[in-house]
Design an enzyme around this catalytic site. Sequence first.
Site, PDB file in Angstrom:
ATOM      1  N   SER A  21       0.835  -1.216   0.000  1.00 32.62           N
ATOM      2  CA  SER A  21       0.000   0.000   0.000  1.00 32.62           C
ATOM      3  C   SER A  21       0.867   1.263   0.000  1.00 32.62           C
ATOM      4  CB  SER A  21      -0.973  -0.004   1.171  1.00 32.62           C
ATOM      5  OG  SER A  21      -0.301   0.135   2.391  1.00 32.62           O
ATOM      6  N   ASN A  22       2.030   1.205   0.622  1.00 31.48           N
ATOM      7  CA  ASN A  22       2.930   2.367   0.562  1.00 31.48           C
ATOM      8  C   ASN A  22       3.497   2.549  -0.850  1.00 31.48           C
ATOM      9  OD1 ASN A  22       3.394   3.847   3.227  1.00 31.48           O
ATOM     10  ND2 ASN A  22       3.435   1.707   3.860  1.00 31.48           N
TER      11      ASN A  22
ATOM     12  N   MET B 181      10.793  -5.859   4.900  1.00 26.25           N
ATOM     13  CA  MET B 181      10.866  -6.423   6.245  1.00 26.25           C
ATOM     14  C   MET B 181      12.138  -7.244   6.515  1.00 26.25           C
ATOM     15  SD  MET B 181       8.212  -5.061   7.448  1.00 26.25           S
ATOM     16  CE  MET B 181       7.925  -5.854   9.028  1.00 26.25           C
ATOM     17  N   ARG B 182      13.210  -6.969   5.827  1.00 25.32           N
ATOM     18  CA  ARG B 182      14.477  -7.660   6.110  1.00 25.32           C
ATOM     19  C   ARG B 182      15.444  -6.682   6.760  1.00 25.32           C
ATOM     20  NH1 ARG B 182      14.174 -12.761   6.314  1.00 25.32           N
ATOM     21  NH2 ARG B 182      16.426 -12.907   6.077  1.00 25.32           N
TER      22      ARG B 182
ATOM     23  N   LEU C 165      18.958  -5.170   6.996  1.00 28.77           N
ATOM     24  CA  LEU C 165      19.999  -5.018   5.974  1.00 28.77           C
ATOM     25  C   LEU C 165      21.376  -4.938   6.622  1.00 28.77           C
ATOM     26  CD1 LEU C 165      17.931  -2.440   3.946  1.00 28.77           C
ATOM     27  CD2 LEU C 165      18.587  -4.715   3.128  1.00 28.77           C
TER      28      LEU C 165
ATOM     29  N   HIS D 115       8.531   3.833   8.893  1.00 24.52           N
ATOM     30  CA  HIS D 115       8.396   2.983  10.077  1.00 24.52           C
ATOM     31  C   HIS D 115       7.107   3.359  10.801  1.00 24.52           C
ATOM     32  CE1 HIS D 115       9.653   0.406  13.362  1.00 24.52           C
ATOM     33  NE2 HIS D 115       9.216   1.353  14.171  1.00 24.52           N
TER      34      HIS D 115
ATOM     35  N   ASP E 172      16.229   1.209  12.561  1.00 26.72           N
ATOM     36  CA  ASP E 172      15.167   2.183  12.873  1.00 26.72           C
ATOM     37  C   ASP E 172      15.719   3.385  13.645  1.00 26.72           C
ATOM     38  OD1 ASP E 172      13.256   0.598  11.630  1.00 26.72           O
ATOM     39  OD2 ASP E 172      12.784  -0.490  13.472  1.00 26.72           O
TER      40      ASP E 172
END
Length: 211
Positions: free
Chosen positions: A13-14, A86-87, A89, A105, A141
């Site tokens: 959706s993003n 969703m990995r 890095l 995020h 993050d």
Amino acid sequence: MKQIVVLISGRGSNLQALLQAPLPGRIAAVVSNEPAAGGLDIAKRAGVYTAVVHHRDFPDRDSFDRALAAGIDAHAPDLVVLAGFMRILTDWFVTRYAERLINIHPSLLPAFQGVHTHRRALAEGVRVHGATAHFVTPALDHGPIIVQAAVPVLQGDDEQALAARVLAQEHKILPQAARWFLEGRLRVVDGHVQVDGARATPATLICPEEA
Ligand code: GRF
């Protein structure tokens, strides 16, 4: 024309929000680590080139990240966007795309880094939650914050309701961050982002309000 590569893992959706946004650049490719990601269909319907680099095909993070980078570099991107990717890095990967790698995020960072942000926000009883678009650095993050959107946590919210309220804001701030980047309006000074020509935000959000 500036080139953008978008990395996804899921529903997309993003990615859809990026495709619909008036960006001064072109989404040259969408790369997914999940072969079944719904976002791949969104990209295909929009006529965007897609590729899958399946993490399960690689023995370790390093070899996966190198294959991913090869898939990205084929499009010589000015900007790489993690849109629900969703990995985790490797530092090597993040350094390779330093200052042209942005992520969305679903929390007001630095609160609720990692996963299950909405569940954890509800468990803590916070009254305000939200989303953050930020540059990616090796610390998970934790990169320089470009823009954040805050939403109220309402009485009776469950994880789904809160996630939907936050997601609507993700769809605004991720394209906004990408547009600012492509317009050359972002500068990182001492680890903090400066936005040229951004307006001061007038509103405050008090939650709950006095009856
Ligand atoms: C978004 O909430 C994003 O912030 C999170 O995963 C979700 C991805 O949604 N990391 P989508 O694939 O963009 O619909």
